[in-house]
Write a protein that holds these residues in place. Structure first.
Motif, PDB file in Angstrom:
ATOM      1  N   ARG A  10       0.673  -1.301  -0.170  1.00  0.00           N
ATOM      2  CA  ARG A  10      -0.072   0.201   0.040  1.00  0.00           C
ATOM      3  C   ARG A  10       0.909   1.332   0.292  1.00  0.00           C
ATOM      4  N   GLN A  11       2.032   0.985   0.300  1.00  0.00           N
ATOM      5  CA  GLN A  11       2.848   2.820   1.090  1.00  0.00           C
ATOM      6  C   GLN A  11       3.436   3.100  -0.798  1.00  0.00           C
ATOM      7  N   ALA A  12       3.404   1.566  -1.286  1.00  0.00           N
ATOM      8  CA  ALA A  12       4.029   1.646  -2.942  1.00  0.00           C
ATOM      9  C   ALA A  12       3.053   1.830  -3.687  1.00  0.00           C
ATOM     10  N   LEU A  13       1.763   1.891  -3.362  1.00  0.00           N
ATOM     11  CA  LEU A  13       0.651   1.841  -4.738  1.00  0.00           C
ATOM     12  C   LEU A  13       0.198   3.284  -4.844  1.00  0.00           C
ATOM     13  N   TRP A  14      -0.057   3.945  -3.279  1.00  0.00           N
ATOM     14  CA  TRP A  14      -0.624   5.157  -3.775  1.00  0.00           C
ATOM     15  C   TRP A  14       0.055   6.511  -3.941  1.00  0.00           C
ATOM     16  N   PRO A  15       1.610   6.043  -3.982  1.00  0.00           N
ATOM     17  CA  PRO A  15       2.240   7.079  -4.472  1.00  0.00           C
ATOM     18  C   PRO A  15       2.188   7.113  -6.352  1.00  0.00           C
ATOM     19  N   PHE A  16       1.897   5.101  -6.428  1.00  0.00           N
ATOM     20  CA  PHE A  16       2.240   4.708  -7.776  1.00  0.00           C
ATOM     21  C   PHE A  16       0.729   5.736  -8.500  1.00  0.00           C
ATOM     22  N   LEU A  17      -0.293   5.731  -7.943  1.00  0.00           N
ATOM     23  CA  LEU A  17      -1.839   6.149  -8.027  1.00  0.00           C
ATOM     24  C   LEU A  17      -1.658   7.405  -8.139  1.00  0.00           C
ATOM     25  N   GLY A  18      -0.703   8.141  -7.463  1.00  0.00           N
ATOM     26  CA  GLY A  18      -0.545  10.092  -7.799  1.00  0.00           C
ATOM     27  C   GLY A  18       0.465  10.258  -8.561  1.00  0.00           C
ATOM     28  N   ALA A  19       0.854   9.458  -8.822  1.00  0.00           N
ATOM     29  CA  ALA A  19       2.112   9.710 -10.033  1.00  0.00           C
ATOM     30  C   ALA A  19       1.458   9.478 -11.292  1.00  0.00           C
ATOM     31  N   ALA A  74      10.787   4.207  -5.433  1.00  0.00           N
ATOM     32  CA  ALA A  74      11.607   5.434  -4.879  1.00  0.00           C
ATOM     33  C   ALA A  74      11.049   6.515  -3.918  1.00  0.00           C
ATOM     34  N   ILE A  75       9.389   6.756  -3.705  1.00  0.00           N
ATOM     35  CA  ILE A  75       8.943   7.531  -2.477  1.00  0.00           C
ATOM     36  C   ILE A  75       8.580   6.540  -1.149  1.00  0.00           C
ATOM     37  N   ALA A  76       7.899   5.138  -1.744  1.00  0.00           N
ATOM     38  CA  ALA A  76       7.978   4.012  -0.533  1.00  0.00           C
ATOM     39  C   ALA A  76       9.043   3.769   0.274  1.00  0.00           C
ATOM     40  N   LEU A  77       9.907   3.456  -0.324  1.00  0.00           N
ATOM     41  CA  LEU A  77      11.528   3.652   0.465  1.00  0.00           C
ATOM     42  C   LEU A  77      12.120   4.468   1.274  1.00  0.00           C
ATOM     43  N   ASN A  78      11.792   5.450   0.605  1.00  0.00           N
ATOM     44  CA  ASN A  78      12.339   6.813   1.152  1.00  0.00           C
ATOM     45  C   ASN A  78      12.139   6.596   2.780  1.00  0.00           C
ATOM     46  N   ARG A  79      10.344   6.962   2.067  1.00  0.00           N
ATOM     47  CA  ARG A  79       9.214   6.545   3.743  1.00  0.00           C
ATOM     48  C   ARG A  79       9.902   5.756   4.601  1.00  0.00           C
ATOM     49  N   LEU A  80       9.238   4.481   4.280  1.00  0.00           N
ATOM     50  CA  LEU A  80      10.418   3.147   4.875  1.00  0.00           C
ATOM     51  C   LEU A  80      11.493   3.449   5.873  1.00  0.00           C
ATOM     52  N   THR A  81      12.285   3.346   4.510  1.00  0.00           N
ATOM     53  CA  THR A  81      13.654   3.783   5.517  1.00  0.00           C
ATOM     54  C   THR A  81      13.441   4.969   6.460  1.00  0.00           C
ATOM     55  N   SER A  82      13.306   6.063   6.607  1.00  0.00           N
ATOM     56  CA  SER A  82      13.064   7.169   7.493  1.00  0.00           C
ATOM     57  C   SER A  82      12.746   6.876   8.600  1.00  0.00           C
ATOM     58  N   ASP A  83      12.360   5.818   8.431  1.00  0.00           N
ATOM     59  CA  ASP A  83      11.225   5.305   9.510  1.00  0.00           C
ATOM     60  C   ASP A  83      12.013   4.164  10.771  1.00  0.00           C
ATOM     61  N   LEU A 281       8.580  -4.904 -20.071  1.00  0.00           N
ATOM     62  CA  LEU A 281       9.727  -5.241 -18.953  1.00  0.00           C
ATOM     63  C   LEU A 281      10.418  -4.162 -18.606  1.00  0.00           C
ATOM     64  N   TYR A 282      10.712  -2.967 -18.755  1.00  0.00           N
ATOM     65  CA  TYR A 282      10.335  -1.703 -18.301  1.00  0.00           C
ATOM     66  C   TYR A 282       9.816  -1.003 -17.390  1.00  0.00           C
ATOM     67  N   ASN A 283       8.927  -1.415 -17.331  1.00  0.00           N
ATOM     68  CA  ASN A 283       8.427  -1.055 -15.499  1.00  0.00           C
ATOM     69  C   ASN A 283       9.327  -2.195 -14.503  1.00  0.00           C
ATOM     70  N   LEU A 284       9.490  -3.412 -14.715  1.00  0.00           N
ATOM     71  CA  LEU A 284      10.006  -3.940 -13.917  1.00  0.00           C
ATOM     72  C   LEU A 284      11.679  -4.191 -13.310  1.00  0.00           C
ATOM     73  N   ALA A 285      12.176  -2.962 -14.540  1.00  0.00           N
ATOM     74  CA  ALA A 285      13.558  -3.220 -14.449  1.00  0.00           C
ATOM     75  C   ALA A 285      13.864  -1.485 -13.610  1.00  0.00           C
ATOM     76  N   PHE A 286      12.742  -0.935 -13.985  1.00  0.00           N
ATOM     77  CA  PHE A 286      12.746   0.572 -12.859  1.00  0.00           C
ATOM     78  C   PHE A 286      12.213   0.578 -12.078  1.00  0.00           C
ATOM     79  N   ALA A 287      11.740  -0.568 -11.558  1.00  0.00           N
ATOM     80  CA  ALA A 287      10.933  -0.620 -10.122  1.00  0.00           C
ATOM     81  C   ALA A 287      12.656  -1.567  -9.165  1.00  0.00           C
ATOM     82  N   LEU A 288      13.336  -2.848 -10.208  1.00  0.00           N
ATOM     83  CA  LEU A 288      14.976  -2.875  -9.756  1.00  0.00           C
ATOM     84  C   LEU A 288      15.583  -1.956  -9.270  1.00  0.00           C
ATOM     85  N   ILE A 289      15.126  -1.349  -9.731  1.00  0.00           N
ATOM     86  CA  ILE A 289      16.486  -0.196 -10.331  1.00  0.00           C
ATOM     87  C   ILE A 289      16.620   1.216  -8.977  1.00  0.00           C
ATOM     88  N   ALA A 290      15.003   1.563  -8.700  1.00  0.00           N
ATOM     89  CA  ALA A 290      14.486   2.034  -7.444  1.00  0.00           C
ATOM     90  C   ALA A 290      15.038   1.209  -6.900  1.00  0.00           C
TER      91      ALA A 290
END
Length: 376
Positions: A10-19, A74-83, A281-290
C-alpha cells in the motif's frame, strides 16, 4: 502476503496512483493543446477535441507507467527507510526477498496492465481516433465553410454561408464562380454537400443562378435544385489507412503484402510488434533500479540522494537505449532481439546490485557487537 508486506504494498501503490494521475493530467493538457487546431481551423466542438485527446492517451499512458513505478518505489522506500521500518523487518527475521517482494508484485501488476494496453487497448483506440480524424479532414463543410464569412478558394471561387445547422445543412448559401471564364453567382436558400461517383458536390435548393454570358448579357435563372462540383477542392489522394501504431500484434508480425508496401518494408512493422512485447519489461527494470538505490549497501544515515540520482540517470539511459534500438530495428531485423535484451540487462544488473553481499561491520567486545547483526 504477510501483514507487513501488505502494508508495504500500500505504501507503494498510493504513490504510484498519485504519480500516474499527475503525469496523465500533464499529458492530457499537452495533447489537448496540440489538437486545438481542430477547433480553431476545423470548427469542431470541444466534445470532439476531448474525444480525440482521450483516444490518443493509451500510448502515452504506456510510456508513463515505468516512470510512475520508479517514482512510487522510490517514494515508498524513502518513507520506510526514514522510519526504520525496513530495518525493523530485517531484525524480525524477514529476508531481503520478502522485504522487496511487495514492490516486485506492484511492478509485475503494472507490467501486465502495460501489456494489455500495448496489445489491445492502444490499437483499438487509435483506430477509432484515425477514423474520426479522417472524417474531420474530409468534412468539406468544416474544411472551408465559415458561418457569416466570405471564404475565397483561390482566385476564382468564393463561398459564403450564413449558418451551418447541426445536421450539416447550409442555410443561405452564396457562391461566386469564375472557373469557366464566365462569371456565375449562385444564391440558394439551402445547400448540402453530397458524395457522387465523380466526387463531392454541393446540392443547392431553391435559388437563383446569375451569369454574364460571352456577349456581356446578364441572365437570371431560378432553380429548384442544382449542383456545384467541389472536386477541385478535395485532396483525391486522401484515404483512410492504419499506421503501425494502429495495428494489432498479428497484423504487425504477420503483415499482408499491402501492409508491407504501405509501410515501406517489413522492418517497421516487426520493430513495432516487438516493441509492444518488450516495452512492459521496463516496469520491472525501473522498479528494481529504484530498489537497488536503497538496498545496494549499508544503511546510510545521511540519506540516499546520490544513489537515487544515479538510479534515475541509469533508468533514463536505459529507456533512451531502448528507443534507439527500436529505431535501429526498423532497418535491421536482427536488432529486434536486442529490444528485449536492453530491459533484461537493466533487470539483471539491478538484481546483482541488490543481492550482492554486504560488508560486515567489525566485531567488538561487549553488547555493541549486535550492531553488525542489525545491519544485515
Amino acid at each position: 502476503m504477510t501483514l507487513f508486506q501488505r502494508y508495504t504494498f500500500r505504501q507503494a501503490l498510493w504513490p504510484f496512483l498519485g504519480a500516474m494521475s499527475a503525469l496523465t493530467g500533464l499529458a492530457v493538457l499537452t495533447q489537448s493543446l496540440s489538437n486545438l487546431d481542430l477547433m480553431a481551423e476545423r470548427g469542431e466542438t470541444a466534445l470532439v477535441l476531448i474525444t480525440i485527446t482521450v483516444l490518443a492517451m493509451p500510448q502515452v499512458i504506456a510510456l508513463l507507467l515505468p516512470i510512475a513505478v520508479f517514482l512510487a518505489v522510490a517514494i515508498a522506500l524513502n518513507r520506510l527507510t526514514s522510519d526504520s521500518e525496513l530495518t525493523v523487518a530485517a531484525a524480525a527475521g524477514m529476508s531481503r526477498f520478502q522485504r522487496v517482494s511487495p514492490f516486485l508484485r506492484l511492478a509485475i501488476y503494472v507490467l501486465l496492465v502495460n501489456l494489455v494496453i500495448n496489445l489491445f487497448v492502444q490499437p483499438a483506440s487509435f483506430r477509432l481516433m484515425r477514423q474520426q480524424l479522417f472524417e474531420i479532414r474530409t468534412d468539406l463543410a468544416a474544411s472551408f465553410m465559415r458561418e457569416g464569412e466570405f471564404v475565397p478558394l483561390g482566385d476564382q471561387v468564393t463561398f459564403y454561408v450564413r449558418e451551418i445547422s447541426d445536421d450539416s445543412v447550409l442555410n443561405d448559401v452564396f457562391i461566386m464562380d469564375d472557373r469557366t471564364g464566365q462569371s456565375a453567382a449562385y444564391a440558394a436558400r439551402r445547400g448540402r454537400i453530397a458524395s457522387t461517383d465523380r466526387g463531392p458536390v454541393m446540392l443547392l435548393e431553391d435559388g437563383v443562378r446569375t451569369q454574364v454570358d460571352q456577349s456581356g448579357v446578364l441572365t437570371n435563372l431560378s432553380f429548384d435544385s442544382t449542383k456545384v462540383e467541389l472536386t477541385l477542392f478535395v485532396d483525391n489522394t486522401a484515404s483512410l489507412f492504419f499506421k503501425e501504431s494502429d495495428k494489432y500484434l498479428p497484423e504487425l508480425l504477420r503483415p499482408t503484402p499491402a501492409d508491407i508496401a504501405r509501410a515501406g518494408g517489413k522492418g517497421r512493422l516487426y520493430a513495432e510488434g516487438h516493441y509492444r512485447l518488450s516495452a512492459p519489461l521496463y516496469n520491472l527494470a525501473f522498479a528494481l533500479i529504484a530498489l537497488a538505490a536503497y538496498m545496494s549497501g549499508e544503511h546510510r544515515r545521511i540519506g540516499y540522494g546520490r544513489n537515487l540520482i544515479l538510479a534515475g540517470a541509469s533508468a533514463v539511459v536505459l529507456r533512451l537505449a531502448g528507443f534507439a534500438i527500436q529505431a535501429a530495428a526498423e532497418s535491421d531485423d536482427g536488432m529486434n532481439a536486442v529490444q528485449y535484451l536492453v530491459p533484461l540487462i537493466g533487470i539483471i544488473a539491478a538484481i546483482a546490485i541488490i543481492g550482492r553481499p554486504r560488508r560486515r561491520a567489525p566485531r567488538v567486545e561487549g553488547p555493541a557487537s549486535i550492531q553488525a547483526e542489525a545491519q544485515a
